[in-house]
Design an enzyme around this catalytic site. Structure first.
Site, PDB file in Angstrom:
ATOM      1  N   SER A 131       0.837  -1.192   0.000  1.00  0.00           N
ATOM      2  CA  SER A 131       0.000   0.000   0.000  1.00  0.00           C
ATOM      3  C   SER A 131       0.880   1.253   0.000  1.00  0.00           C
ATOM      4  CB  SER A 131      -0.963  -0.033   1.194  1.00  0.00           C
ATOM      5  OG  SER A 131      -1.959   0.952   1.062  1.00  0.00           O
ATOM      6  N   GLU A 227      -1.905  -2.323  -8.339  1.00  0.00           N
ATOM      7  CA  GLU A 227      -3.101  -2.646  -7.552  1.00  0.00           C
ATOM      8  C   GLU A 227      -3.579  -1.386  -6.877  1.00  0.00           C
ATOM      9  OE1 GLU A 227      -3.542  -2.781  -3.958  1.00  0.00           O
ATOM     10  OE2 GLU A 227      -1.645  -1.750  -3.704  1.00  0.00           O
ATOM     11  N   HIS A 289      -4.651  -5.376  -1.609  1.00  0.00           N
ATOM     12  CA  HIS A 289      -5.512  -5.099  -0.465  1.00  0.00           C
ATOM     13  C   HIS A 289      -6.570  -6.178  -0.219  1.00  0.00           C
ATOM     14  CE1 HIS A 289      -3.817  -1.050  -1.011  1.00  0.00           C
ATOM     15  NE2 HIS A 289      -4.197  -0.818   0.246  1.00  0.00           N
TER      16      HIS A 289
END
Length: 322
Positions: A131, A227, A289
Site C-alpha cells: 500500500s 493494484e 488489499h
C-alpha cells in the site's frame, strides 16, 4: 534466467549508489531479529500486538520501533520520529528485516529525512510492506539498490484479525521470507504472452503521486505490478493516464494486475489503457488489499506466463545478488 538487466534508473541529479547492481537480501532464518516500525499511518495497538506475536510464532525475534504507537493526526507520529525509527531499524546490525506495521499515508513524507548514506552503509536487508509503503519500495530501489517484499503487514487484517491470520497469506509470506514462494496465480488474461524481467511497481495511487520525484516509476524492461483500493474506474483511468503521459510506463515488459478492492469494475479501463502497449498483461492476482494477500519481491527477476495466468518470482537479482 535471461541476461542481467540494469537496476532502476535514477535521474542524473540524484546520487545513484545502486547503478551497478541490485541486491536481493538473504532469506530469513529462525532466530533472526526483525524490527516492526510505523512509517505511515498509526497501527491499532491490539492488531499490532497480534501481528508481532505471529512473527514470533514464525520463529523470529521481534523488536518494535520506539515510536511505533505514536499518533500525530492521521500519521504514526511526527515525520521526524517515523523517519528516525525506520532508519534506526535499518541501521541496526542485528536486524535482518524491517516490517512496516501498516500502510495508510505518510511514507512519502519521510523520504527526504532519511540518511541514505548511513542506510547504504548498513548493508542490505529485507523490507516488507505494501500500500503506502510503495513509496519506500521505490526509494529503496533507487537509493539503496535493494529488492524488497510487497506483502502483508503485521497490523493489517490478513495477519492480525482476531480470528487469526488468513491461511494462504501466512503460508505464502513464510515461504517468501524463509524460502521460495509459490507462483501467484491470477484469474484473467488481458493480453497473452510470456515474459521474464525484473518486477517493479506497487500501489497505483502512490506510483502516480511519485511522478516528478526522484523516486518515480521507470518501467522500461520491467514487469509492472499494479493494484489499488477504493478508487473509482475514472480515477484509475486518470492515474494510468498520468503514468503513460509522464513516460513512466515506456518500454514496460509486461503487467501483473493485483487486487482492485472496492473499485467497481476496473477491467474495461485497465484493458483500454494497457492493452495497446502490446505486452503481456495478466490480472486478478491476489496481491494488494484483498484476501488472500500474497507476496511479491520487487526488484528481483520474475516471469509472467499468460497460459497459466501466473507471476512467478525468484530470489534472483537482475545482476549478481549479495
Amino acid at each position: 534466467m535471461s541476461e542481467p538487466v540494469a537496476p532502476d534508473p535514477v535521474p542524473d541529479s540524484v546520487p545513484d549508489p545502486a547503478r551497478d547492481h541490485v541486491t536481493v537480501p538473504r532469506r530469513l532464518r529462525p532466530g533472526d531479529l526483525v524490527a516492526v516500525v510505523a512509517p505511515c499511518g498509526p497501527p491499532d495497538p491490539e492488531r499490532l500486538a497480534r501481528g508481532v506475536r505471529l512473527l514470533r510464532e514464525l520463529g523470529l525475534e521481534v523488536v518494535t520501533g520506539a515510536h511505533v504507537l505514536d499518533r500525530e493526526g492521521y500519521l504514526a507520529g511526527t515525520d521526524a520520529v517515523r523517519a528516525a525509527d525506520l532508519q534506526a531499524a535499518w541501521c541496526e546490525p542485528d536486524v535482518a528485516a524491517v516490517f512496516c506495521a501498516r500502510g495508510g499515508y505518510g511514507a512519502t513524507r519521510v523520504l527526504d529525512l532519511l540518511d541514505w548514506e548511513a542506510m547504504r552503509a548498513a548493508g542490505p536487508k529485507a523490507l516488507v510492506g505494501s500500500s503506502d509503503v510503495t513509496a519506500l519500495h521505490r526509494a529503496f530501489a533507487v537509493m539503496l539498490g535493494v529488492a524488497s517484499w510487497f506483502g502483508p503487514m503485521p497490523a493489517c487484517a490478513t495477519l492480525s484479525d482476531p480470528e487469526g491470520p488468513e491461511p494462504r497469506t501466512l503460508e505464502h509470506l513464510a515461504a517468501a521470507l524463509f524460502g521460495t514462494p509459490a507462483p501467484v496465480e491470477g484469474d484473467r488474461v488481458i493480453v497473452p504472452g510470456r515474459v521474464e524481467a525484473p518486477v517493479t511497481g506497487g500501489n497505483l495511487s502512490l506510483l502516480a503521486a511519485l511522478c516528478g520525484t526522484p523516486y518515480e516509476l521507470r518501467a522500461r524492461g520491467r514487469i509492472v505490478l499494479l493494484e489499488d483500493v477504493t478508487e473509482a474506474p475514472y480515477r484509475i483511468d486518470r492515474m494510468l493516464t498520468q503514468l503513460l503521459m509522464s513516460g513512466a510506463l515506456d518500454g514496460a515488459a509486461g503487467f501483473a494486475l493485483g487486487s482492485w478492492e472496492r473499485c467497481g469494475d476496473p477491467y474495461p479501463v485497465l484493458r483500454e489503457r494497457l492493452a495497446p502497449l502490446g505486452v503481456p498483461v495478466i490480472a486478478g492476482l491476489p496481491v494488494g488489499h484483498g484476501t488472500p494477500q500474497l507476496s511479491v519481491l520487487l526488484g528481483a527477476l520474475g516471469a509472467i506466463d499468460a497460459e497459466s495466468c501466473s507471476l512467478t518470482g525468484s530470489n534472483t537479482a537482475p545482476v549478481e545478488a549479495v
